[in-house]
Scaffold this motif. Structure first.
Motif, PDB file in Angstrom:
ATOM      1  N   CYS A   5       0.854  -1.195   0.000  1.00  0.00           N
ATOM      2  CA  CYS A   5       0.000   0.000   0.000  1.00  0.00           C
ATOM      3  C   CYS A   5       0.883   1.236   0.000  1.00  0.00           C
ATOM      4  CB  CYS A   5      -0.899   0.015   1.230  1.00  0.00           C
ATOM      5  SG  CYS A   5      -2.352  -1.005   1.046  1.00  0.00           S
ATOM      6  N   ILE A   6       0.372   2.269  -0.599  1.00  0.00           N
ATOM      7  CA  ILE A   6       1.071   3.539  -0.688  1.00  0.00           C
ATOM      8  C   ILE A   6       0.660   4.383   0.511  1.00  0.00           C
ATOM      9  CG2 ILE A   6       1.367   5.622  -2.069  1.00  0.00           C
ATOM     10  CD1 ILE A   6       0.442   3.744  -4.495  1.00  0.00           C
ATOM     11  N   ALA A   7       1.642   4.855   1.273  1.00  0.00           N
ATOM     12  CA  ALA A   7       1.370   5.685   2.450  1.00  0.00           C
ATOM     13  C   ALA A   7       1.377   7.164   2.098  1.00  0.00           C
ATOM     14  CB  ALA A   7       2.399   5.407   3.539  1.00  0.00           C
ATOM     15  N   ALA A   8       2.254   7.552   1.169  1.00  0.00           N
ATOM     16  CA  ALA A   8       2.348   8.956   0.756  1.00  0.00           C
ATOM     17  C   ALA A   8       2.929   9.007  -0.644  1.00  0.00           C
ATOM     18  CB  ALA A   8       3.222   9.752   1.723  1.00  0.00           C
ATOM     19  N   VAL A   9       2.574  10.040  -1.374  1.00  0.00           N
ATOM     20  CA  VAL A   9       3.105  10.217  -2.725  1.00  0.00           C
ATOM     21  C   VAL A   9       3.242  11.700  -3.022  1.00  0.00           C
ATOM     22  CG1 VAL A   9       0.844  10.178  -3.883  1.00  0.00           C
ATOM     23  CG2 VAL A   9       2.896   9.501  -5.151  1.00  0.00           C
ATOM     24  N   SER A  10       4.308  12.024  -3.746  1.00  0.00           N
ATOM     25  CA  SER A  10       4.509  13.391  -4.224  1.00  0.00           C
ATOM     26  C   SER A  10       5.327  13.318  -5.505  1.00  0.00           C
ATOM     27  CB  SER A  10       5.245  14.239  -3.173  1.00  0.00           C
ATOM     28  OG  SER A  10       6.526  13.700  -2.908  1.00  0.00           O
ATOM     29  N   ALA A  11       5.304  14.408  -6.239  1.00  0.00           N
ATOM     30  CA  ALA A  11       6.105  14.462  -7.459  1.00  0.00           C
ATOM     31  C   ALA A  11       7.550  14.761  -7.076  1.00  0.00           C
ATOM     32  CB  ALA A  11       5.571  15.522  -8.397  1.00  0.00           C
ATOM     33  N   ALA A  12       8.485  13.973  -7.597  1.00  0.00           N
ATOM     34  CA  ALA A  12       9.906  14.208  -7.378  1.00  0.00           C
ATOM     35  C   ALA A  12      10.500  15.034  -8.522  1.00  0.00           C
ATOM     36  CB  ALA A  12      10.650  12.889  -7.242  1.00  0.00           C
ATOM     37  N   THR A  15       8.520  13.882 -14.137  1.00  0.00           N
ATOM     38  CA  THR A  15       8.219  12.526 -14.621  1.00  0.00           C
ATOM     39  C   THR A  15       8.454  11.449 -13.566  1.00  0.00           C
ATOM     40  OG1 THR A  15      10.471  12.298 -15.509  1.00  0.00           O
ATOM     41  CG2 THR A  15       8.751  13.095 -17.039  1.00  0.00           C
ATOM     42  N   ALA A  16       8.770  11.837 -12.341  1.00  0.00           N
ATOM     43  CA  ALA A  16       9.066  10.848 -11.297  1.00  0.00           C
ATOM     44  C   ALA A  16       8.233  11.116 -10.048  1.00  0.00           C
ATOM     45  CB  ALA A  16      10.545  10.866 -10.940  1.00  0.00           C
ATOM     46  N   LEU A  17       7.873  10.024  -9.374  1.00  0.00           N
ATOM     47  CA  LEU A  17       7.121  10.115  -8.126  1.00  0.00           C
ATOM     48  C   LEU A  17       7.998   9.681  -6.957  1.00  0.00           C
ATOM     49  CD1 LEU A  17       3.736   8.395  -9.101  1.00  0.00           C
ATOM     50  CD2 LEU A  17       4.203  10.857  -8.908  1.00  0.00           C
ATOM     51  N   ARG A  18       7.827  10.342  -5.834  1.00  0.00           N
ATOM     52  CA  ARG A  18       8.404   9.887  -4.575  1.00  0.00           C
ATOM     53  C   ARG A  18       7.288   9.141  -3.858  1.00  0.00           C
ATOM     54  NH1 ARG A  18      12.766  11.349  -2.662  1.00  0.00           N
ATOM     55  NH2 ARG A  18      12.792  13.358  -3.725  1.00  0.00           N
ATOM     56  N   VAL A  19       7.495   7.846  -3.636  1.00  0.00           N
ATOM     57  CA  VAL A  19       6.469   6.999  -3.040  1.00  0.00           C
ATOM     58  C   VAL A  19       6.966   6.475  -1.701  1.00  0.00           C
ATOM     59  CG1 VAL A  19       5.051   4.938  -3.337  1.00  0.00           C
ATOM     60  CG2 VAL A  19       5.710   6.282  -5.345  1.00  0.00           C
ATOM     61  N   ASN A  20       6.189   6.701  -0.657  1.00  0.00           N
ATOM     62  CA  ASN A  20       6.441   6.115   0.653  1.00  0.00           C
ATOM     63  C   ASN A  20       5.466   4.962   0.807  1.00  0.00           C
ATOM     64  OD1 ASN A  20       7.007   9.249   1.019  1.00  0.00           O
ATOM     65  ND2 ASN A  20       8.370   8.094   2.335  1.00  0.00           N
ATOM     66  N   TRP A  21       6.013   3.807   1.174  1.00  0.00           N
ATOM     67  CA  TRP A  21       5.208   2.596   1.288  1.00  0.00           C
ATOM     68  C   TRP A  21       4.780   2.386   2.727  1.00  0.00           C
ATOM     69  CZ3 TRP A  21       4.123   1.175  -3.446  1.00  0.00           C
ATOM     70  CH2 TRP A  21       5.044   1.409  -4.473  1.00  0.00           C
ATOM     71  N   GLU A  22       3.564   1.884   2.916  1.00  0.00           N
ATOM     72  CA  GLU A  22       3.122   1.515   4.262  1.00  0.00           C
ATOM     73  C   GLU A  22       4.061   0.439   4.770  1.00  0.00           C
ATOM     74  OE1 GLU A  22      -0.944   0.402   4.855  1.00  0.00           O
ATOM     75  OE2 GLU A  22      -1.668   2.366   4.203  1.00  0.00           O
ATOM     76  N   LEU A  50      -0.033  18.820 -14.483  1.00  0.00           N
ATOM     77  CA  LEU A  50      -0.897  17.728 -14.028  1.00  0.00           C
ATOM     78  C   LEU A  50      -0.085  16.671 -13.294  1.00  0.00           C
ATOM     79  CD1 LEU A  50      -3.636  16.293 -13.889  1.00  0.00           C
ATOM     80  CD2 LEU A  50      -3.100  15.267 -16.113  1.00  0.00           C
ATOM     81  N   PHE A  51       1.068  16.289 -13.857  1.00  0.00           N
ATOM     82  CA  PHE A  51       1.863  15.224 -13.252  1.00  0.00           C
ATOM     83  C   PHE A  51       2.247  15.561 -11.815  1.00  0.00           C
ATOM     84  CE2 PHE A  51       5.559  12.781 -12.090  1.00  0.00           C
ATOM     85  CZ  PHE A  51       5.212  11.511 -12.520  1.00  0.00           C
ATOM     86  N   ARG A  52       2.499  16.819 -11.548  1.00  0.00           N
ATOM     87  CA  ARG A  52       2.944  17.232 -10.212  1.00  0.00           C
ATOM     88  C   ARG A  52       1.818  17.270  -9.184  1.00  0.00           C
ATOM     89  NH1 ARG A  52       7.859  18.903  -9.071  1.00  0.00           N
ATOM     90  NH2 ARG A  52       9.409  19.005 -10.713  1.00  0.00           N
ATOM     91  N   GLN A  53       0.641  16.719  -9.533  1.00  0.00           N
ATOM     92  CA  GLN A  53      -0.491  16.696  -8.606  1.00  0.00           C
ATOM     93  C   GLN A  53      -0.995  15.265  -8.356  1.00  0.00           C
ATOM     94  OE1 GLN A  53      -3.526  19.584  -9.763  1.00  0.00           O
ATOM     95  NE2 GLN A  53      -1.961  20.703 -10.897  1.00  0.00           N
ATOM     96  N   PRO A  54      -0.089  14.361  -7.982  1.00  0.00           N
ATOM     97  CA  PRO A  54      -0.530  12.979  -7.747  1.00  0.00           C
ATOM     98  C   PRO A  54      -1.304  12.882  -6.434  1.00  0.00           C
ATOM     99  CG  PRO A  54       1.730  13.194  -7.055  1.00  0.00           C
ATOM    100  CD  PRO A  54       1.330  14.526  -7.687  1.00  0.00           C
ATOM    101  N   GLN A  55      -2.166  11.893  -6.377  1.00  0.00           N
ATOM    102  CA  GLN A  55      -2.898  11.643  -5.138  1.00  0.00           C
ATOM    103  C   GLN A  55      -3.054  10.135  -4.947  1.00  0.00           C
ATOM    104  OE1 GLN A  55      -6.843  13.364  -5.607  1.00  0.00           O
ATOM    105  NE2 GLN A  55      -6.657  13.156  -7.810  1.00  0.00           N
ATOM    106  N   ILE A  56      -3.140   9.735  -3.706  1.00  0.00           N
ATOM    107  CA  ILE A  56      -3.379   8.327  -3.405  1.00  0.00           C
ATOM    108  C   ILE A  56      -4.853   8.043  -3.662  1.00  0.00           C
ATOM    109  CG2 ILE A  56      -3.392   6.569  -1.603  1.00  0.00           C
ATOM    110  CD1 ILE A  56      -1.120   8.164  -0.254  1.00  0.00           C
ATOM    111  N   VAL A  57      -5.120   6.965  -4.391  1.00  0.00           N
ATOM    112  CA  VAL A  57      -6.499   6.567  -4.688  1.00  0.00           C
ATOM    113  C   VAL A  57      -6.665   5.077  -4.378  1.00  0.00           C
ATOM    114  CG1 VAL A  57      -6.844   8.387  -6.404  1.00  0.00           C
ATOM    115  CG2 VAL A  57      -5.998   6.158  -7.145  1.00  0.00           C
ATOM    116  N   HIS A  78       2.393  -2.141 -10.186  1.00  0.00           N
ATOM    117  CA  HIS A  78       3.315  -1.698 -11.239  1.00  0.00           C
ATOM    118  C   HIS A  78       4.325  -0.685 -10.708  1.00  0.00           C
ATOM    119  CE1 HIS A  78       0.338  -3.616 -13.894  1.00  0.00           C
ATOM    120  NE2 HIS A  78       1.436  -3.913 -14.564  1.00  0.00           N
ATOM    121  N   LEU A  79       3.928   0.142  -9.760  1.00  0.00           N
ATOM    122  CA  LEU A  79       4.882   1.084  -9.162  1.00  0.00           C
ATOM    123  C   LEU A  79       6.030   0.347  -8.479  1.00  0.00           C
ATOM    124  CD1 LEU A  79       2.682   3.913  -7.606  1.00  0.00           C
ATOM    125  CD2 LEU A  79       4.454   4.179  -9.349  1.00  0.00           C
ATOM    126  N   ILE A  80       5.709  -0.702  -7.715  1.00  0.00           N
ATOM    127  CA  ILE A  80       6.775  -1.425  -7.025  1.00  0.00           C
ATOM    128  C   ILE A  80       7.639  -2.205  -8.014  1.00  0.00           C
ATOM    129  CG2 ILE A  80       5.551  -3.563  -6.405  1.00  0.00           C
ATOM    130  CD1 ILE A  80       7.920  -1.634  -4.086  1.00  0.00           C
TER     131      ILE A  80
END
Length: 162
Positions: A5-12, A15-22, A50-57, A78-80
């Motif tokens: 599960c994704i705990a947090a996400v932001s645009a890095a 074209t890249a996301l910073r993803v924090n995993w639960e 648009l890309f810089r506005q990711p949200q957890i869904v 697919h992210l992992i």
């Protein structure tokens, strides 16, 4: 592999996301190839605004953009997978790969098309080229690819008498 599960996400970047995993862990996942090579559905993500506005869904199982119920998303599975492929391949990973593949140093070097001295240097901690990590990971996933290119050394052949 279970998708975390994704705990947090932001645009890095654009074209890249910073993803924090639960449960811990963080990855910066480059999505330029995913966006550029998949369905036209993801084409809107080429817009950096648009890309810089990711949200957890989907309760942490995806990252989306725009309408939370829309199709503009990438799932955590697919992210992992992308994150794992993009991580650097270290000497420890090489040792695990060699043990799993059950190959000698010479066989590993020949399989990868590199000099034995380069293989030994990588095992000792020299920087491993991205392509070596890619091939090792692909060989683990695809035993046919591995078998098609491995040339095992024959052990125990009788010596010729001269």
């Amino acid at each position: 592999m279970d998708a975390p599960c994704i705990a947090a996400v932001s645009a890095a970047s654009d074209t890249a996301l910073r993803v924090n995993w639960e449960g811990g862990g963080e990855d910066v996942v480059e999505l330029a190839g995913w966006i550029g090579r998949t369905s036209p559905l993801l084409a809107p993500l080429r817009d950096p605004v648009l890309f810089r506005q990711p949200q957890i869904v989907a309760y942490g199982s995806a990252v989306g953009w725009g309408d939370p119920d829309g199709d503009l998303a990438i799932d955590s599975h697919h992210l992992i997978l992308l994150a794992t492929e993009q991580r650097s391949f270290k000497a420890e990973d090489l040792a695990v790969w060699q043990l799993r593949a059950q190959v000698t140093d010479q066989e590993a070097a020949e399989f990868l098309g590199i000099p034995l001295s380069a293989w030994i240097a990588y095992k000792a901690g020299a920087e491993i080229p991205k392509v070596v990590g890619m091939v090792c990971r692909a060989a683990v996933r695809d035993p046919v690819l591995f078998s098609a290119h491995l040339r095992p050394k024959m052990v125990g052949r009788a010596r010729s008498s001269a």
